[in-house]
Design a protein around this motif. Structure first.
Motif, PDB file in Angstrom:
ATOM      1  N   SER A  39      -4.473  24.144  41.719  1.00 22.86           N
ATOM      2  CA  SER A  39      -3.431  24.963  40.916  1.00 22.86           C
ATOM      3  C   SER A  39      -2.459  25.912  41.989  1.00 22.86           C
ATOM      4  N   LYS A  40      -3.259  26.634  42.841  1.00 18.63           N
ATOM      5  CA  LYS A  40      -2.522  27.427  43.941  1.00 18.63           C
ATOM      6  C   LYS A  40      -1.535  26.932  44.813  1.00 18.63           C
ATOM      7  N   TYR A  41      -2.227  25.731  45.486  1.00 24.55           N
ATOM      8  CA  TYR A  41      -1.410  25.072  46.529  1.00 24.55           C
ATOM      9  C   TYR A  41      -0.484  24.133  46.291  1.00 24.55           C
ATOM     10  N   GLY A  42      -0.627  23.537  44.834  1.00 23.92           N
ATOM     11  CA  GLY A  42       0.128  22.506  44.174  1.00 23.92           C
ATOM     12  C   GLY A  42      -0.141  20.944  44.960  1.00 23.92           C
ATOM     13  N   GLN A  43      -1.408  20.708  45.463  1.00 19.95           N
ATOM     14  CA  GLN A  43      -1.681  19.558  45.901  1.00 19.95           C
ATOM     15  C   GLN A  43      -3.066  19.026  45.423  1.00 19.95           C
ATOM     16  N   PRO A  44      -3.302  17.914  45.105  1.00 21.87           N
ATOM     17  CA  PRO A  44      -4.608  17.300  44.632  1.00 21.87           C
ATOM     18  C   PRO A  44      -5.716  17.611  46.002  1.00 21.87           C
ATOM     19  N   ILE A  45      -6.984  17.550  45.403  1.00 21.66           N
ATOM     20  CA  ILE A  45      -7.991  17.573  46.508  1.00 21.66           C
ATOM     21  C   ILE A  45      -7.837  16.569  47.629  1.00 21.66           C
TER      22      ILE A  45
END
Length: 70
Positions: free
Chosen positions: A19-25
């Motif tokens: 959510s915070k960084y806008g990238q999937p794990i």
């Protein structure tokens, strides 16, 4: 890396990281795989300095990444 239900350990941070960084794990794991081999805290420092992650988020990603390695 998908999480289901209530996660424990490092995976419990994954929803807020995404959510915070806008990238999937999977993005962060791929980045860690491209980094030269390092010690745990060196990976954490690298994620913080080069990619702007907070300490807890970086630490959780590195812990999960290192746990997956043989």
């Amino acid at each position: 890396m998908a999480t289901s239900g209530t996660s424990k350990g490092p995976a419990s941070y994954f929803p807020s990281i995404e959510s915070k960084y806008g990238q999937p794990i999977s993005h962060w794991m791929a980045l860690l795989r491209t980094a030269e081999p390092r010690k745990h805290m060196e990976y954490v420092a690298w994620l913080k300095a080069e990619h702007g992650l907070g300490h807890g988020h970086a630490n959780a990603l590195v812990a999960a990444f290192l746990a997956e390695r043989p």
